[in-house]
Design a protein around this motif. Structure first.
Motif, PDB file in Angstrom:
ATOM      1  N   LYS B  67       0.838  -1.196   0.000  1.00  0.00           N
ATOM      2  CA  LYS B  67       0.000   0.000   0.000  1.00  0.00           C
ATOM      3  C   LYS B  67       0.873   1.247   0.000  1.00  0.00           C
ATOM      4  CE  LYS B  67      -4.259  -1.397   2.356  1.00  0.00           C
ATOM      5  NZ  LYS B  67      -4.965  -1.299   3.628  1.00  0.00           N
ATOM      6  N   MET B  68       1.933   1.175   0.782  1.00  0.00           N
ATOM      7  CA  MET B  68       2.821   2.336   0.880  1.00  0.00           C
ATOM      8  C   MET B  68       3.561   2.562  -0.427  1.00  0.00           C
ATOM      9  SD  MET B  68       4.385   1.877   4.707  1.00  0.00           S
ATOM     10  CE  MET B  68       5.270   3.406   4.806  1.00  0.00           C
ATOM     11  N   LYS B  69       3.993   1.460  -1.028  1.00  0.00           N
ATOM     12  CA  LYS B  69       4.762   1.574  -2.276  1.00  0.00           C
ATOM     13  C   LYS B  69       3.951   2.231  -3.373  1.00  0.00           C
ATOM     14  CE  LYS B  69       8.441  -1.677  -3.069  1.00  0.00           C
ATOM     15  NZ  LYS B  69       8.668  -3.103  -3.111  1.00  0.00           N
ATOM     16  N   HIS B  70       2.631   1.934  -3.388  1.00  0.00           N
ATOM     17  CA  HIS B  70       1.823   2.432  -4.479  1.00  0.00           C
ATOM     18  C   HIS B  70       1.242   3.811  -4.229  1.00  0.00           C
ATOM     19  CE1 HIS B  70       1.499  -2.058  -5.410  1.00  0.00           C
ATOM     20  NE2 HIS B  70       2.282  -1.501  -6.301  1.00  0.00           N
ATOM     21  N   HIS B  71       1.683   4.457  -3.163  1.00  0.00           N
ATOM     22  CA  HIS B  71       1.196   5.793  -2.847  1.00  0.00           C
ATOM     23  C   HIS B  71       2.395   6.726  -2.841  1.00  0.00           C
ATOM     24  CE1 HIS B  71      -0.343   9.038  -0.264  1.00  0.00           C
ATOM     25  NE2 HIS B  71      -1.541   8.645  -0.640  1.00  0.00           N
ATOM     26  N   PRO B  72       2.285   7.887  -3.487  1.00  0.00           N
ATOM     27  CA  PRO B  72       3.467   8.756  -3.599  1.00  0.00           C
ATOM     28  C   PRO B  72       4.085   9.131  -2.259  1.00  0.00           C
ATOM     29  CG  PRO B  72       1.463   9.879  -4.342  1.00  0.00           C
ATOM     30  CD  PRO B  72       1.111   8.460  -4.161  1.00  0.00           C
ATOM     31  N   GLU B  73       3.242   9.493  -1.279  1.00  0.00           N
ATOM     32  CA  GLU B  73       3.796   9.902   0.016  1.00  0.00           C
ATOM     33  C   GLU B  73       4.355   8.683   0.755  1.00  0.00           C
ATOM     34  OE1 GLU B  73       1.036  12.636   1.738  1.00  0.00           O
ATOM     35  OE2 GLU B  73       2.305  12.967   3.492  1.00  0.00           O
ATOM     36  N   GLY B  74       3.603   7.579   0.672  1.00  0.00           N
ATOM     37  CA  GLY B  74       4.052   6.356   1.332  1.00  0.00           C
ATOM     38  C   GLY B  74       5.382   5.880   0.755  1.00  0.00           C
ATOM     39  N   LEU B  78       9.015   5.142   2.591  1.00  0.00           N
ATOM     40  CA  LEU B  78       9.808   3.916   2.487  1.00  0.00           C
ATOM     41  C   LEU B  78      11.229   4.204   2.038  1.00  0.00           C
ATOM     42  CD1 LEU B  78       7.473   1.210   0.935  1.00  0.00           C
ATOM     43  CD2 LEU B  78       8.512   1.210   3.192  1.00  0.00           C
ATOM     44  N   GLN B  79      11.366   5.202   1.180  1.00  0.00           N
ATOM     45  CA  GLN B  79      12.710   5.555   0.706  1.00  0.00           C
ATOM     46  C   GLN B  79      13.510   6.252   1.783  1.00  0.00           C
ATOM     47  OE1 GLN B  79      13.100   3.851  -1.965  1.00  0.00           O
ATOM     48  NE2 GLN B  79      13.455   5.407  -3.516  1.00  0.00           N
ATOM     49  N   GLU B  80      12.868   7.266   2.413  1.00  0.00           N
ATOM     50  CA  GLU B  80      13.624   8.113   3.339  1.00  0.00           C
ATOM     51  C   GLU B  80      13.721   7.527   4.739  1.00  0.00           C
ATOM     52  OE1 GLU B  80      12.143  12.126   3.072  1.00  0.00           O
ATOM     53  OE2 GLU B  80      12.048  11.982   0.883  1.00  0.00           O
ATOM     54  N   ALA B 132      10.548  -4.858   8.459  1.00  0.00           N
ATOM     55  CA  ALA B 132      10.907  -4.459   9.819  1.00  0.00           C
ATOM     56  C   ALA B 132      10.712  -2.958   9.970  1.00  0.00           C
ATOM     57  CB  ALA B 132      12.356  -4.832  10.121  1.00  0.00           C
ATOM     58  N   TYR B 133      11.055  -2.198   8.930  1.00  0.00           N
ATOM     59  CA  TYR B 133      10.836  -0.762   8.992  1.00  0.00           C
ATOM     60  C   TYR B 133       9.353  -0.443   9.028  1.00  0.00           C
ATOM     61  CZ  TYR B 133      10.318   4.114   8.036  1.00  0.00           C
ATOM     62  OH  TYR B 133       9.923   5.413   8.129  1.00  0.00           O
ATOM     63  N   VAL B 134       8.567  -1.183   8.236  1.00  0.00           N
ATOM     64  CA  VAL B 134       7.130  -0.908   8.202  1.00  0.00           C
ATOM     65  C   VAL B 134       6.511  -1.062   9.593  1.00  0.00           C
ATOM     66  CG1 VAL B 134       4.914  -1.701   7.289  1.00  0.00           C
ATOM     67  CG2 VAL B 134       6.871  -1.521   5.783  1.00  0.00           C
ATOM     68  N   CYS B 210      -4.907   4.888   3.985  1.00  0.00           N
ATOM     69  CA  CYS B 210      -3.921   4.221   4.836  1.00  0.00           C
ATOM     70  C   CYS B 210      -3.120   5.243   5.643  1.00  0.00           C
ATOM     71  CB  CYS B 210      -2.973   3.379   3.970  1.00  0.00           C
ATOM     72  SG  CYS B 210      -1.747   2.521   4.947  1.00  0.00           S
ATOM     73  N   VAL B 211      -3.185   5.100   6.969  1.00  0.00           N
ATOM     74  CA  VAL B 211      -2.535   6.103   7.828  1.00  0.00           C
ATOM     75  C   VAL B 211      -1.011   6.061   7.750  1.00  0.00           C
ATOM     76  CG1 VAL B 211      -4.344   6.497   9.524  1.00  0.00           C
ATOM     77  CG2 VAL B 211      -2.833   4.555   9.768  1.00  0.00           C
ATOM     78  N   LEU B 212      -0.474   4.980   7.243  1.00  0.00           N
ATOM     79  CA  LEU B 212       0.981   4.931   7.135  1.00  0.00           C
ATOM     80  C   LEU B 212       1.474   5.698   5.914  1.00  0.00           C
ATOM     81  CD1 LEU B 212       1.970   1.298   8.119  1.00  0.00           C
ATOM     82  CD2 LEU B 212       2.151   3.362   9.459  1.00  0.00           C
ATOM     83  N   ASN B 213       0.529   6.174   5.095  1.00  0.00           N
ATOM     84  CA  ASN B 213       0.937   6.907   3.901  1.00  0.00           C
ATOM     85  C   ASN B 213       1.039   8.398   4.131  1.00  0.00           C
ATOM     86  OD1 ASN B 213       1.382   4.841   2.151  1.00  0.00           O
ATOM     87  ND2 ASN B 213      -0.749   4.725   1.478  1.00  0.00           N
ATOM     88  N   ILE B 214       0.985   8.806   5.382  1.00  0.00           N
ATOM     89  CA  ILE B 214       1.081  10.238   5.672  1.00  0.00           C
ATOM     90  C   ILE B 214       2.460  10.534   6.239  1.00  0.00           C
ATOM     91  CG2 ILE B 214       0.016  12.156   6.926  1.00  0.00           C
ATOM     92  CD1 ILE B 214      -1.956  10.792   5.146  1.00  0.00           C
ATOM     93  N   TYR B 215       3.113  11.498   5.635  1.00  0.00           N
ATOM     94  CA  TYR B 215       4.435  11.885   6.104  1.00  0.00           C
ATOM     95  C   TYR B 215       4.239  12.913   7.210  1.00  0.00           C
ATOM     96  CZ  TYR B 215       9.474  12.023   5.224  1.00  0.00           C
ATOM     97  OH  TYR B 215      10.831  11.874   5.309  1.00  0.00           O
ATOM     98  N   TYR B 216       4.001  12.404   8.423  1.00  0.00           N
ATOM     99  CA  TYR B 216       3.625  13.275   9.532  1.00  0.00           C
ATOM    100  C   TYR B 216       4.667  14.348   9.836  1.00  0.00           C
ATOM    101  CZ  TYR B 216      -0.039   9.881  10.209  1.00  0.00           C
ATOM    102  OH  TYR B 216      -1.115   9.067  10.006  1.00  0.00           O
TER     103      TYR B 216
END
Lengths: 310, 237
Positions: B67-74, B78-80, B132-134, B210-216
């Protein structure tokens, strides 16, 4: 899936290298590689890592022992003290005695033996004068242990702390003392003790040969050396079941009960690294002990080695 | 002897990330069972809840990662690999923000409930470094969930957040926590839970992205209300 295969390969590969004298014995100074479980470390690192392991597990030590061995470790320790068969007046040194399991059993045993002794004495003295009976009571009152004593020596402060607390909680005070010390260099004079025990401790000593030499030194002539330790299971089927249990279940128990996987991983690995029965027997003989023998408990999962200083 | 040293070197590289402990399927099963029992028996063993999450997350975690991979912010997260820790947060700046903004409310939540983002367990039993990061991210974002849902860290609040997270992530640990958490609540609280809080949490969870797709970390200045609307969380009852 990959993780499983990697894991299995690793365990098997390293189990096969357990034989062969531990390089530790060629005892040189800080440099050479020694084992910490299946890891390779220097002597100094090993001492430190082991100290930390016991510092971490001290509070949960007894609970974990009960869970891992399903309470059987109590039977093993009972057997050790019965084999020792101490009579009142015995001076025992319990090395790596940490939480006091052997010491408390020793005290119970001599207390019971002392009571039987007193009973027998009383029976014999049925026709004493009142004065003589009175005198008997006076001297025996201060000697419920018959002047037996046990010194618990451990290198780890946390373990001693737990041991002292336990003693207080269970009501043991007489004939018991606690000393911080290293099995490789004991803070005691020569020829002092009647019995020397080390239960599940010698495996964690970095220089076993030195510990055995020290044991020899502090024992009186005629004194007995007793070692209770995990050993090797020769029966192949049992050995595989034992390995499976050790490597699959014990670290999990460590994580769930004590929140510490790594210390219990170290435990099961260090058992595999420890010399088997015959080899330990030879080492004890090398230290000068005579009539060295061993008794397997539970097919060799545990063994009691015994020797005398003559 | 050199052979043996090399062999020993090799077995330490099975570690995929610092703190990783490789485990066999049997060990994972035993850990899952053991940690579940221990977590119920002693609710203060947060480490057991963490272990339960790691050992049962093998389906849900890859799902979340995708889900994260397919969302620009997510994807950027994952990258940063941002981490929420006291050392990376500028607490005084966040505290100085006006009321109603995410940063200010988050700090208020931490202080009111006397919690810190540094007490989250690092993962040990996840056999993939990215996953593990997720799960680490999920743990660190948990406090922000509290902030967005307006729930305190008492038993009731935690259960509500668990319901929301269960719907959002599908992690078995959240589902178990949501189902068994209420066991320790009083009947009065259970009533409130069942009639108002849980339905709201579930509806919000289903409605929200998906709440993990927000760069808080890049949204401290956003008002909480606006962020709620953006994600799709309904206002708390």
């Amino acid at each position: 899936m990959a993780a499983v295969l990697l894991w299995r390969g690793r365990a098997r590969a390293l189990l096969s290298r357990v034989r062969g004298a531990p390089r530790a014995l060629r005892g040189l100074a800080a440099g050479p590689e020694m084992h910490f479980g299946f890891q390779s470390v220097t002597e100094e690192e090993r001492r430190e890592k082991i100290y930390q392991v016991f510092e971490n597990v001290a509070k949960k030590y007894d609970v974990m022992n009960d869970s891992m061995t399903l309470g059987i470790h109590r039977v093993w320790k009972d057997i050790l003290v019965h084999k020792m068969n101490p009579s009142p007046g015995t001076l025992l040194l319990d090395v790596a005695g940490g939480t006091g399991d052997i010491a408390f059993r020793f005290i119970n045993y001599v207390r019971a033996a002392r009571e039987r002794q007193l009973q027998r004495k009383l029976k014999h003295h049925q026709n004493l004068s009142w004065q003589e009976i009175f005198e008997n009571y006076q001297e025996d009152k201060f000697n419920s242990l018959g002047s037996s004593q046990v010194v618990v020596c451990d290198i780890n402060r946390e373990m001693l702390k737990v041991g002292k607390q336990k003693a207080q909680h269970l009501g043991y005070s007489e004939g018991l003392s606690w000393v911080l010390g290293n099995a490789e260099e004991l803070p005691f004079d020569d020829d002092k003790f009647d019995v020397y025990t080390i239960a599940f401790g010698i495996r964690n000593v970095t220089r076993i040969d030195l510990a055995l030499q020290e044991a020899y030194r502090v024992l009186k002539p005629g004194g007995r050396f007793l070692c209770l330790e995990f050993s090797h299971v020769s029966n192949p089927l049992l050995s595989r079941l034992y390995d499976l249990y050790s490597f699959q279940v014990i670290p999990v128990l460590g994580e769930v009960i004590a929140g510490d996987w790594k210390s219990y991983q170290y435990l099961v690995e260090s058992i595999r690294q420890f010399p088997p029965q015959e080899e330990l027997k030879a080492m004890i003989e090398d230290a000068g002990f005579f009539k060295v023998d061993y008794e397997n408990l539970n097919f060799g999962i545990v063994a009691i080695h015994s020797g005398f200083k003559l | 002897e050199e052979e043996e040293d090399v062999e020993e070197e090799e077995e330490r590289w099975h570690q995929l990330y610092p703190g990783h402990i490789p485990t066999s399927p049997l060990q994972k099963a035993l850990l899952a069972a053991g940690s579940a029992i221990m977590a119920l028996y002693d609710p203060y063993r947060h480490d057991m809840v963490a272990v339960l999450g790691e050992t049962t997350g093998c389906l849900a975690l890859p799902n979340l990662r995708d889900k994260m991979k397919h969302h620009p912010e997510g994807y950027r997260i994952l990258q940063e690999r941002p981490r929420i820790r006291l050392s990376t947060l500028d607490m005084s700046r966040l505290r100085g923000l006006p009321d109603g903004l995410l940063g200010r409310e988050y700090v208020r939540f931490l202080e009111d409930n006397k919690v810190s983002p540094d007490t989250r367990m690092p993962p040990k039993f996840v056999d993939d470094e990215e996953l593990a990061y997720v799960i680490q991210r999920y743990r660190e974002v948990h406090d922000l969930m509290h902030t967005l849902l307006g729930m305190p860290t008492n038993m009731l609040g935690e259960v509500v957040v668990k319901w929301f997270e269960a719907v959002q992530t599908g992690l078995p640990m959240c589902v178990l926590g949501a189902a068994f958490g209420p066991v320790r609540l009083s009947t009065r609280k259970l009533q409130v839970l069942a009639t108002e809080l849980v339905p709201w949490a579930v509806r919000s969870g289903l409605n929200a992205s998906c709440v993990l797709n927000i760069y808080y970390e890049q949204r401290w200045e956003q008002p909480v209300e606006s962020l709620r609307e953006e994600i799709g969380i309904f206002p708390p009852p």
